[in-house]
Write a protein that holds these residues in place. Structure first.
Motif, mmCIF file in Angstrom:
data_model
loop_
_atom_site.group_PDB
_atom_site.id
_atom_site.type_symbol
_atom_site.label_atom_id
_atom_site.label_comp_id
_atom_site.label_asym_id
_atom_site.label_seq_id
_atom_site.Cartn_x
_atom_site.Cartn_y
_atom_site.Cartn_z
ATOM 1 N N MET A 182 0.813 -1.214 0.000
ATOM 2 C CA MET A 182 0.000 0.000 0.000
ATOM 3 C C MET A 182 0.847 1.265 0.000
ATOM 4 N N ASN A 183 2.097 1.165 0.458
ATOM 5 C CA ASN A 183 2.982 2.328 0.557
ATOM 6 C C ASN A 183 4.414 1.881 0.265
ATOM 7 N N PRO A 184 4.694 1.493 -0.980
ATOM 8 C CA PRO A 184 6.006 0.921 -1.290
ATOM 9 C C PRO A 184 7.135 1.924 -1.153
ATOM 10 N N ALA A 185 8.298 1.409 -0.788
ATOM 11 C CA ALA A 185 9.465 2.267 -0.582
ATOM 12 C C ALA A 185 9.898 2.959 -1.867
ATOM 13 N N ASP A 186 9.514 2.412 -3.020
ATOM 14 C CA ASP A 186 9.866 3.033 -4.299
ATOM 15 C C ASP A 186 8.652 3.675 -4.961
ATOM 16 N N GLY A 187 7.631 3.977 -4.168
ATOM 17 C CA GLY A 187 6.420 4.586 -4.713
ATOM 18 C C GLY A 187 6.624 6.032 -5.111
ATOM 19 N N GLU A 188 5.638 6.588 -5.794
ATOM 20 C CA GLU A 188 5.776 7.940 -6.339
ATOM 21 C C GLU A 188 5.814 9.019 -5.265
ATOM 22 N N LEU A 189 5.325 8.721 -4.060
ATOM 23 C CA LEU A 189 5.346 9.713 -2.984
ATOM 24 C C LEU A 189 6.503 9.504 -2.013
ATOM 25 N N MET A 197 11.810 13.212 6.928
ATOM 26 C CA MET A 197 12.253 12.196 7.879
ATOM 27 C C MET A 197 13.716 12.410 8.264
ATOM 28 N N ALA A 198 14.066 12.034 9.495
ATOM 29 C CA ALA A 198 15.458 12.095 9.931
ATOM 30 C C ALA A 198 16.251 10.946 9.319
ATOM 31 N N ILE A 199 15.668 9.750 9.287
ATOM 32 C CA ILE A 199 16.247 8.590 8.613
ATOM 33 C C ILE A 199 15.483 8.434 7.310
ATOM 34 N N LYS A 200 16.110 8.744 6.221
ATOM 35 C CA LYS A 200 15.394 8.965 4.965
ATOM 36 C C LYS A 200 15.162 7.668 4.196
ATOM 37 N N ARG A 201 14.352 6.829 4.793
ATOM 38 C CA ARG A 201 13.952 5.582 4.149
ATOM 39 C C ARG A 201 12.675 5.081 4.811
ATOM 40 N N THR A 224 1.270 1.411 29.463
ATOM 41 C CA THR A 224 -0.141 1.466 29.053
ATOM 42 C C THR A 224 -0.571 2.904 28.834
ATOM 43 N N GLY A 225 -1.593 3.071 28.009
ATOM 44 C CA GLY A 225 -2.104 4.401 27.696
ATOM 45 C C GLY A 225 -1.089 5.253 26.962
ATOM 46 N N ALA A 226 -0.196 4.617 26.198
ATOM 47 C CA ALA A 226 0.924 5.321 25.598
ATOM 48 C C ALA A 226 0.958 5.145 24.086
ATOM 49 N N MET A 227 1.618 6.100 23.427
ATOM 50 C CA MET A 227 1.804 6.065 21.983
ATOM 51 C C MET A 227 3.270 5.724 21.708
ATOM 52 N N HIS A 228 3.503 4.765 20.836
ATOM 53 C CA HIS A 228 4.851 4.273 20.568
ATOM 54 C C HIS A 228 5.139 4.496 19.079
ATOM 55 N N THR A 229 5.875 5.554 18.806
ATOM 56 C CA THR A 229 6.102 5.977 17.429
ATOM 57 C C THR A 229 7.341 5.302 16.860
ATOM 58 N N ILE A 230 7.198 4.786 15.647
ATOM 59 C CA ILE A 230 8.309 4.117 14.955
ATOM 60 C C ILE A 230 8.273 4.637 13.518
ATOM 61 N N ASP A 231 8.921 5.784 13.277
ATOM 62 C CA ASP A 231 8.675 6.540 12.056
ATOM 63 C C ASP A 231 9.912 7.120 11.390
#
Length: 236
Positions: A182-189, A197-201, A224-231
């Motif tokens: 749905m969101n390929p690493a070689d997609g148009e966007l 992004m800090a890590i550009k991939r 618990t009750g927390a947001m864990h971002t991996i971005d």
């Protein structure tokens, strides 16, 4: 973290991040059931590969998703991964498409989480796959999607309070750009996304599955009750 004899239900598990989560838990010995909506062949292949059980269920149908969770029985872990994206000018988008997005991205995880908690044992885990777009939206055309992912944050905080006395944790994993069909690493966007992004991939589905697996394990009993971002620093 030993998952043997643990019962796991993954809502939206036939492809992409969901499939990686199914593989991770099944590989650790868990008894995994996962749902699919339109990817029957993918679901059948994944079930054969992992020994999991594939169940057809429409996350936009409240009664269907509640029945699916109920029929799965007492769960040690619920992972809600199903989601849809609608993009475009909010002045011209089909209102029915936006309502469908809200049904899948907001109503379904709420009702699934509540239903799972009814029979979930002490120390159970509820994990919802959200998005870094719940924190940051640097692009136009995604207001409804961002709304739905922000809503998960309030849901997780509230349910963490409600279920905390039973030792049940409720957390949100927030991926950034992740390499899937749905969101390929070689997609148009891709270049546009990498620019902020800090890590550009793109990240990988396996990265997200590993974080989800950690939150389901014994060492995450106080999270618990927390947001864990991996971005990759998308939201930095």
């Amino acid at each position: 973290m030993d998952m043997r004899n643990k019962t796991v239900l993954v809502i939206g598990g036939s492809r992409g991040i969901g499939a990686a989560i199914v593989r991770r838990f099944a590989g650790e010995g868990a008894q995994v059931t996962f749902t699919y909506a339109g990817s029957k062949e993918d679901a059948q292949r994944l079930a054969a590969e992992t020994g999991g059980t594939a169940v057809h269920s429409d996350a936009s149908d409240r009664d269907a998703i509640i029945a699916t969770v109920r029929e799965a029985g007492s769960l040690d872990v619920l992972v809600f991964n199903a989601g849809v994206l609608v993009a475009g000018d909010p002045l011209t988008l089909d209102p029915d498409a936006i309502d469908h997005l809200i049904d899948v991205n907001v109503r379904a995880p709420y009702h699934a989480s509540v239903e799972a908690a009814r029979e979930m044992p002490e120390g159970g885990r509820i994990i919802v796959i959200g998005s870094v777009n719940g924190d940051r939206m640097p692009f136009s055309g995604l207001a409804a999607y961002a709304l739905s992912k922000s809503a998960l944050q309030g849901m997780a905080r509230g349910l963490a309070r409600d279920f905390g006395p039973r030792g049940i944790t409720v957390n949100v994993v927030q991926p950034g750009p992740t390499d899937t069909d749905m969101n390929p690493a070689d997609g148009e966007l891709a270049e546009q996304m990498h620019s902020v992004m800090a890590i550009k991939r793109h990240g990988t589905a396996q990265d997200v599955a590993s974080l989800t697996h950690y939150l389901a394990g014994r060492y995450a009993s106080g999270i618990t009750g927390a947001m864990h971002t991996i971005d990759g620093g998308f939201g930095a």
